[in-house]
Design a protein around this motif. Structure first.
Motif, PDB file in Angstrom:
ATOM      1  N   ALA A  96       1.170  -6.756  25.207  1.00  0.00           N
ATOM      2  CA  ALA A  96       1.199  -7.182  23.633  1.00  0.00           C
ATOM      3  C   ALA A  96       1.373  -8.351  23.559  1.00  0.00           C
ATOM      4  O   ALA A  96       1.069  -9.721  22.725  1.00  0.00           O
ATOM      5  N   ALA A  97       2.700  -8.667  24.052  1.00  0.00           N
ATOM      6  CA  ALA A  97       3.257 -10.251  23.635  1.00  0.00           C
ATOM      7  C   ALA A  97       2.228 -11.726  23.963  1.00  0.00           C
ATOM      8  O   ALA A  97       2.399 -12.595  23.599  1.00  0.00           O
ATOM      9  N   GLY A  98       1.107 -11.051  25.313  1.00  0.00           N
ATOM     10  CA  GLY A  98       0.287 -12.188  25.321  1.00  0.00           C
ATOM     11  C   GLY A  98      -0.978 -12.254  23.879  1.00  0.00           C
ATOM     12  O   GLY A  98      -1.703 -13.446  24.860  1.00  0.00           O
ATOM     13  N   PHE A  99      -0.642 -11.710  22.499  1.00  0.00           N
ATOM     14  CA  PHE A  99      -2.073 -12.234  21.943  1.00  0.00           C
ATOM     15  C   PHE A  99      -1.277 -13.138  21.443  1.00  0.00           C
ATOM     16  O   PHE A  99      -0.072 -12.761  20.550  1.00  0.00           O
ATOM     17  N   PRO A 100      -0.992 -14.155  20.689  1.00  0.00           N
ATOM     18  CA  PRO A 100      -0.877 -15.135  20.030  1.00  0.00           C
ATOM     19  C   PRO A 100      -1.144 -14.063  18.485  1.00  0.00           C
ATOM     20  O   PRO A 100      -2.366 -13.700  18.140  1.00  0.00           O
ATOM     21  N   ALA A 140       1.308  -8.286  19.043  1.00  0.00           N
ATOM     22  CA  ALA A 140       2.346  -8.251  19.589  1.00  0.00           C
ATOM     23  C   ALA A 140       3.801  -7.831  18.379  1.00  0.00           C
ATOM     24  O   ALA A 140       4.575  -7.675  18.540  1.00  0.00           O
ATOM     25  N   GLU A 141       3.622  -7.397  17.406  1.00  0.00           N
ATOM     26  CA  GLU A 141       3.664  -7.032  15.762  1.00  0.00           C
ATOM     27  C   GLU A 141       4.727  -5.468  16.713  1.00  0.00           C
ATOM     28  O   GLU A 141       5.786  -5.954  16.576  1.00  0.00           O
ATOM     29  N   HIS A 142       3.370  -5.027  17.266  1.00  0.00           N
ATOM     30  CA  HIS A 142       3.390  -4.064  17.463  1.00  0.00           C
ATOM     31  C   HIS A 142       3.882  -3.268  19.207  1.00  0.00           C
ATOM     32  O   HIS A 142       3.870  -2.799  20.359  1.00  0.00           O
TER      33      HIS A 142
END
Length: 235
Positions: free
Chosen positions: A155-159, A180-182
């Motif tokens: 998830a963190a890989g998506f800006p 990334a928020e979730h």
């Protein structure tokens, strides 16, 4: 006699300090000079406890392996439940120390806690009736899955930039900026989904390949999927 201002140097203190440094700054931050500075000692004094940096790194990795719960393998649980509970504990330990995962992924080496872990998983599978060769491959498969899940965050890989995902180029990524928020829920959910799918597949293979006359310690598995020991539903 006055108490020394710094704790007496020990292998345990050195390993704990090295792990704290790796957790905070990554593997590249670990050096004899930096570690000596953190401990307020001279560099050569470290060698009375660890001979080389490789030995120190092995000790640090093995200390993380010592955090993994193996009690489920001696509690008489069905093998799929034991593997599930172990995989969760294993991932939790790695998630707490993600910077150490690249070293850990190389295998157990001469690390006692890592070897005990491998022995427990292999022993559980063989005692359940799996052929030794398949038990070896399943143990490797589980390690690949858990270490891979802890290596990075999908998830963190998506800006978090909605403008990046133009519908003309990425028609299905209109909500990707929210991933990334979730991060926690997505990554944990992905791990649980993969773990259940993996174990379901292994159970089917077990039913096809293990002699029908052999003991079937997996019989309680399907019931536990409807109401797990952690209170979740398995959905």
């Amino acid at each position: 006699m006055a108490r020394p201002r710094t704790p007496l140097l020990s292998r345990e203190l050195i390993v704990a300090t090295a792990l704290r440094l790796i957790d905070a700054e990554g593997l590249d931050a670990l050096s004899t000079r930096r570690l000596a500075t953190e401990l307020s000692v001279s560099g050569p004094s470290l060698y009375n406890h660890v001979a080389t940096k490789d030995e120190l790194l092995d000790a640090v990795v093995d200390s993380v392996m010592g955090e993994v719960d193996l009690s489920m393998f001696t509690a008489g649980a069905p093998w799929p439940r034991a593997l599930r509970d172990w995989a969760r504990s294993y991932r939790a330990a790695l998630a707490a120390h993600p910077n150490i995962v690249p070293v850990l992924a190389q295998g157990p080496g001469r690390r006692p806690n890592a070897l005990r872990l491998a022995d427990a998983v292999f022993g559980c599978l063989v005692e359940a009736g799996w052929p030794r060769g398949q038990a070896t491959r399943i143990g490797a498969l589980m390690r690949y899955f858990v270490t891979g899940s802890a290596l990075a965050s999908f998830a963190a890989g998506f800006p978090e930039d909605a403008g990046l995902y133009d519908a003309a180029d990425y028609p299905h990524l209109g909500e990707a900026h929210r991933l990334a928020e979730h991060r926690g829920a997505i990554d944990e959910g992905a791990f649980e989904t993969g773990l259940e799918a993996l174990l379901d597949g292994l159970l089917l293979r077990y039913e096809r390949t293990v002699d029908g006359a052999a003991p079937r310690p997996h019989q309680g598995w399907r019931a536990t999927k409807a109401g797990r020991s952690d209170g979740s539903t398995g959905s």
